[in-house]
Design a protein around this motif. Structure first.
Motif, PDB file in Angstrom:
ATOM      1  N   MET A 117       0.844  -1.205  -0.044  1.00 39.24           N
ATOM      2  CA  MET A 117      -0.250   0.097  -0.100  1.00 39.24           C
ATOM      3  C   MET A 117       0.911   1.209  -0.153  1.00 39.24           C
ATOM      4  N   TYR A 118       2.019   1.257   0.777  1.00 35.14           N
ATOM      5  CA  TYR A 118       2.793   2.286   0.706  1.00 35.14           C
ATOM      6  C   TYR A 118       3.968   2.136  -0.382  1.00 35.14           C
ATOM      7  N   ARG A 119       4.159   3.009  -1.348  1.00 37.93           N
ATOM      8  CA  ARG A 119       4.890   2.759  -2.514  1.00 37.93           C
ATOM      9  C   ARG A 119       5.847   3.636  -2.698  1.00 37.93           C
ATOM     10  N   GLY A 120       7.057   3.475  -3.350  1.00 36.84           N
ATOM     11  CA  GLY A 120       8.099   4.359  -3.480  1.00 36.84           C
ATOM     12  C   GLY A 120       8.742   3.915  -4.566  1.00 36.84           C
ATOM     13  N   LYS A 121       9.590   4.933  -5.255  1.00 40.55           N
ATOM     14  CA  LYS A 121      10.599   4.485  -6.272  1.00 40.55           C
ATOM     15  C   LYS A 121      11.853   5.188  -6.447  1.00 40.55           C
ATOM     16  N   VAL A 122      12.767   4.265  -6.725  1.00 37.06           N
ATOM     17  CA  VAL A 122      14.329   4.629  -6.806  1.00 37.06           C
ATOM     18  C   VAL A 122      14.550   4.794  -8.318  1.00 37.06           C
ATOM     19  N   ILE A 123      14.837   6.230  -8.774  1.00 33.97           N
ATOM     20  CA  ILE A 123      14.911   6.584 -10.179  1.00 33.97           C
ATOM     21  C   ILE A 123      16.570   6.667 -10.190  1.00 33.97           C
ATOM     22  N   VAL A 124      16.895   5.791 -11.076  1.00 36.39           N
ATOM     23  CA  VAL A 124      18.512   5.706 -11.442  1.00 36.39           C
ATOM     24  C   VAL A 124      18.654   6.384 -12.855  1.00 36.39           C
ATOM     25  N   LYS A 125      19.556   7.341 -12.701  1.00 33.95           N
ATOM     26  CA  LYS A 125      19.930   7.976 -13.941  1.00 33.95           C
ATOM     27  C   LYS A 125      21.368   8.057 -14.088  1.00 33.95           C
ATOM     28  N   ASN A 126      21.989   8.342 -15.417  1.00 31.87           N
ATOM     29  CA  ASN A 126      23.387   8.332 -15.554  1.00 31.87           C
ATOM     30  C   ASN A 126      23.910   9.899 -15.191  1.00 31.87           C
TER      31      ASN A 126
END
Length: 126
Positions: A117-126
């Motif tokens: 129900m709790y959600r997060g994202k790790v956005i990996v960029k160069n």
């Protein structure tokens, strides 16, 4: 159906749509993790009615450390799970818990509570 039934039905459908958009709609931006003297990219995440910030931007190829602080007692916030890395951690109320992740390739990685129900994202960029 008379006019009042139509109005109630339309308002109800609009509210359902608004709730769905709020929880599952597209999110933009994100908080940029800071590189520490230890070489880790670090971000502090507050757990209260979800994750704050829920989107963290990191650079590829560098290790990551997230520090979670749980500020509520709901069952959903007891644990954080990083399925792509087979990592999870219990989050006791009021304590800071660090989770280290290896350097990642460019992409988007999810983290959730054990119930999803709790959600997060790790956005990996160069």
């Amino acid at each position: 159906m008379d006019a009042s039934n139509w109005i109630v039905t339309i308002v109800g459908l609009l509210l359902i749509g608004l709730i769905a958009w709020f929880f599952w709609g597209p999110k933009k931006g994100g908080s940029l993790a800071k590189v520490s003297s230890s070489g880790y990219q670090e971000a502090m995440i507050r757990v209260k009615n979800g994750y704050s910030p829920a989107r963290i931007v990191v650079q590829s190829g560098k290790p990551v450390r997230f520090e979670f602080t749980r500020e509520e007692t709901t069952a959903c916030s007891e644990m954080v799970v990083f399925p792509d890395f087979q990592k999870s951690a219990m989050l006791p109320v009021g304590r800071k818990i660090a989770i280290d992740l290896p350097p990642m390739k460019e992409g988007i990685y999810d983290f959730t509570c054990q119930m999803g129900m709790y959600r997060g994202k790790v956005i990996v960029k160069n």
